[in-house]
Scaffold this motif. Sequence first.
Motif, PDB file in Angstrom:
ATOM      1  N   ASP A  34     -78.657  90.244 -48.420  1.00 41.31           N
ATOM      2  CA  ASP A  34     -78.330  89.124 -47.529  1.00 41.31           C
ATOM      3  C   ASP A  34     -78.807  89.420 -46.112  1.00 41.31           C
ATOM      4  O   ASP A  34     -79.365  88.561 -45.427  1.00 41.31           O
ATOM      5  CB  ASP A  34     -76.820  88.881 -47.508  1.00 41.31           C
ATOM      6  N   ALA A  35     -78.548  90.633 -45.655  1.00 39.91           N
ATOM      7  CA  ALA A  35     -78.924  90.999 -44.285  1.00 39.91           C
ATOM      8  C   ALA A  35     -80.440  90.917 -44.101  1.00 39.91           C
ATOM      9  O   ALA A  35     -80.927  90.415 -43.081  1.00 39.91           O
ATOM     10  CB  ALA A  35     -78.421  92.403 -43.962  1.00 39.91           C
ATOM     11  N   ARG A  36     -81.187  91.393 -45.078  1.00 40.33           N
ATOM     12  CA  ARG A  36     -82.661  91.338 -44.968  1.00 40.33           C
ATOM     13  C   ARG A  36     -83.144  89.888 -44.930  1.00 40.33           C
ATOM     14  O   ARG A  36     -84.081  89.552 -44.200  1.00 40.33           O
ATOM     15  CB  ARG A  36     -83.307  92.076 -46.134  1.00 40.33           C
ATOM     16  N   ALA A  37     -82.523  89.043 -45.712  1.00 38.98           N
ATOM     17  CA  ALA A  37     -82.901  87.626 -45.688  1.00 38.98           C
ATOM     18  C   ALA A  37     -82.537  87.005 -44.345  1.00 38.98           C
ATOM     19  O   ALA A  37     -83.284  86.191 -43.792  1.00 38.98           O
ATOM     20  CB  ALA A  37     -82.205  86.882 -46.828  1.00 38.98           C
ATOM     21  N   HIS A  38     -81.391  87.398 -43.807  1.00 36.27           N
ATOM     22  CA  HIS A  38     -80.981  86.876 -42.498  1.00 36.27           C
ATOM     23  C   HIS A  38     -81.956  87.303 -41.406  1.00 36.27           C
ATOM     24  O   HIS A  38     -82.181  86.559 -40.446  1.00 36.27           O
ATOM     25  CB  HIS A  38     -79.583  87.375 -42.137  1.00 36.27           C
ATOM     26  N   VAL A  39     -82.512  88.491 -41.520  1.00 36.57           N
ATOM     27  CA  VAL A  39     -83.484  88.948 -40.515  1.00 36.57           C
ATOM     28  C   VAL A  39     -84.679  87.988 -40.502  1.00 36.57           C
ATOM     29  O   VAL A  39     -85.170  87.599 -39.436  1.00 36.57           O
ATOM     30  CB  VAL A  39     -83.952  90.387 -40.810  1.00 36.57           C
ATOM     31  N   VAL A  40     -85.131  87.603 -41.674  1.00 38.90           N
ATOM     32  CA  VAL A  40     -86.264  86.670 -41.757  1.00 38.90           C
ATOM     33  C   VAL A  40     -85.889  85.353 -41.073  1.00 38.90           C
ATOM     34  O   VAL A  40     -86.634  84.810 -40.255  1.00 38.90           O
ATOM     35  CB  VAL A  40     -86.658  86.415 -43.226  1.00 38.90           C
ATOM     36  N   GLU A  41     -84.723  84.854 -41.434  1.00 34.83           N
ATOM     37  CA  GLU A  41     -84.281  83.581 -40.863  1.00 34.83           C
ATOM     38  C   GLU A  41     -84.150  83.679 -39.346  1.00 34.83           C
ATOM     39  O   GLU A  41     -84.586  82.799 -38.603  1.00 34.83           O
ATOM     40  CB  GLU A  41     -82.931  83.184 -41.470  1.00 34.83           C
ATOM     41  N   ALA A  42     -83.542  84.783 -38.882  1.00 34.68           N
ATOM     42  CA  ALA A  42     -83.299  84.936 -37.449  1.00 34.68           C
ATOM     43  C   ALA A  42     -84.621  85.021 -36.690  1.00 34.68           C
ATOM     44  O   ALA A  42     -84.787  84.406 -35.634  1.00 34.68           O
ATOM     45  CB  ALA A  42     -82.443  86.174 -37.190  1.00 34.68           C
ATOM     46  N   ARG A  43     -85.563  85.785 -37.229  1.00 40.08           N
ATOM     47  CA  ARG A  43     -86.862  85.902 -36.549  1.00 40.08           C
ATOM     48  C   ARG A  43     -87.570  84.544 -36.523  1.00 40.08           C
ATOM     49  O   ARG A  43     -88.196  84.170 -35.524  1.00 40.08           O
ATOM     50  CB  ARG A  43     -87.739  86.940 -37.249  1.00 40.08           C
ATOM     51  N   ALA A  44     -87.463  83.809 -37.605  1.00 40.36           N
ATOM     52  CA  ALA A  44     -88.094  82.488 -37.642  1.00 40.36           C
ATOM     53  C   ALA A  44     -87.457  81.563 -36.612  1.00 40.36           C
ATOM     54  O   ALA A  44     -88.133  80.852 -35.872  1.00 40.36           O
ATOM     55  CB  ALA A  44     -87.973  81.897 -39.044  1.00 40.36           C
ATOM     56  N   ARG A  45     -86.129  81.587 -36.547  1.00 39.42           N
ATOM     57  CA  ARG A  45     -85.436  80.726 -35.585  1.00 39.42           C
ATOM     58  C   ARG A  45     -85.785  81.103 -34.152  1.00 39.42           C
ATOM     59  O   ARG A  45     -85.782  80.256 -33.258  1.00 39.42           O
ATOM     60  CB  ARG A  45     -83.925  80.850 -35.780  1.00 39.42           C
TER      61      ARG A  45
END
Lengths: 191, 401
Positions: free
Chosen positions: B356-367
């Motif tokens: 989950d955390a790794r996926a959130h990193v992708v989302e956060a960087r995209a945002r």
Amino acid sequence: MSALPEVGRVSDAELVARAKRGDASAEEAIYRRHLQTIAGVVLRLTRHRPDMEEVVQETFVIALEKLDSLRDGDALGGWLLQIAVRLVRRRLRRGALLRFFGFDAGTADSPLDALASDAFGPEECAELAVLDGVLGELPTEQRIAWLLRHAEGESVEEVAVACRCSVSTAKRRIAAAEARVQQHVRLKEIA
Amino acid sequence: MTELPTPLRRGMITPVSEVDARRLWRSIGARRAKVSPSAWDGVLRAAFTGAGLAALVLLAVAFFTSRLGAAGAVAMADGSDLGALEAPVHGADVLRLSDGSVLTRDSAARLRVLENDDTKLAVLVEAGRVRFDVKKGGPRRWVIECGLVSLEVVGTSFEVDRTPSRVRVDVLEGVVLARGEKLPDRVRRLSAGESLDVNGSADPESAGFEPPVLNRTAPVPAPPPSAPGSAVAGRSVTSPEDARAGEAARPWRELAKSAKYVDAYQALGEGGVAKASSGASVDDLLALADVARLSGHPGEAVAPLRRIADEHAGDPRAPLAMFTLGQILLGAEPAVAAARFEQAIAMGLPSSLVEDARAHVVEARARAGDREGARAAAARYAEAYPQGRHLAAVRRFAGVE
């Protein structure tokens, strides 16, 4: 005291116990943990994303409001599946009834081949499209039982629990569906 | 004939993206808030007993709907596609829709149509000021997405003004339902004359998480006193304000243990969570974070969670605190959130949460607009989880679909 998860995975039973005590973060953790499984089952059953979203929401609304009735917290997954399957059955029956009387019940926007990941090659996607067509012709109960067994990997006993029928009835439905499916598609069970 | 491997789900995509998961959870919360306990029996009977009568009712509804003619998607008043909403404007612009609704936008306004069918029209206000005059009595629900806030309306007039870090909503007529992570209880009903101002914070991890300001043009009238001979005569009636004052006297820890987070928040008194965080143990810091989050003040959870990272990095719960901190900051400060997720992983986040955390990193960087960072994080995720449950969402965030 804290609603943050402990080190290591918190069991379903623990989450249920916390949620019953009013812990909102435990409720969300229940939702997060089981969302993809329930959504996947519902989407493969309904083949319609808006319906999937409706059923998923209804499932968790009902489950969270009726959590006190769940005695064995470790049975949470099966219980959620049972609620979802009931809601799906109602939708599928409504759709069949509308179509029977000549009303458009909405087209499936998520047939099985559209849900395939890169794990499936083009030939397998084509087989999925055929399978989707065959399943679409089956009676609702047979389709649900077959998908739970062969798409979700549930045991016959688990299918019976989810469909709230006897094991023999579940076997009969799965067998009837398989007789039709095997005329068009070959399956290989992977352990 | 090619053989299909079963169970089929192993080769299927992740059905729900992270964005949709959050949206569905908000909807679930809104539904639970609407349905009273006494109504549940009827709901469950309808859901779990035979569908015969329900099917006949549905059939009748479908029949009459078809007779009246389904409304279909909304178009422009001249019959052209609703895509005209998305066209850039030069100067103020008035857009008339086929259902009689009117949109008036300023020169800075940017709109995008998200959904458009016979039951729902969803529009994203990306920037600028737009006035919506939604036709009353229409068949569809309008959803206006404004980043920090989502608005749901049926037939109203209201204005939305969105800047990069702030959203203001002014209701001119009717009722608007506003939802957002920064709203108390995550939902607020606005009537005519009321406004909502939500600040998305300019400073990282700061008191920039201002609580949304709810302005009222008229004071809320005090509840009438209980009259003799009334149903409650002869019994002391405690006003909600007095009841809260009583609860606030109890220590905040005790209230938090009883999951009375709103009362616990009030019991913290002046200085609140921030003051109580100073010198607090890890147990208390975690409890303070819960009180802040679950009483509708998620921004105030930042302080105690940061203290865990800064002062108790060796505590086994520190990685979980960082993960939670990342989740809180994901919408308002995505760049910082990405760092916190990565910190949580580095500190030894439980393996069940690392994906989950790794996926959130992708989302956060995209945002955060860091496209290269999002792609790199997506590549790391895909390498670690080739059949990951967030793979589809990660690809979308990284723009590699």
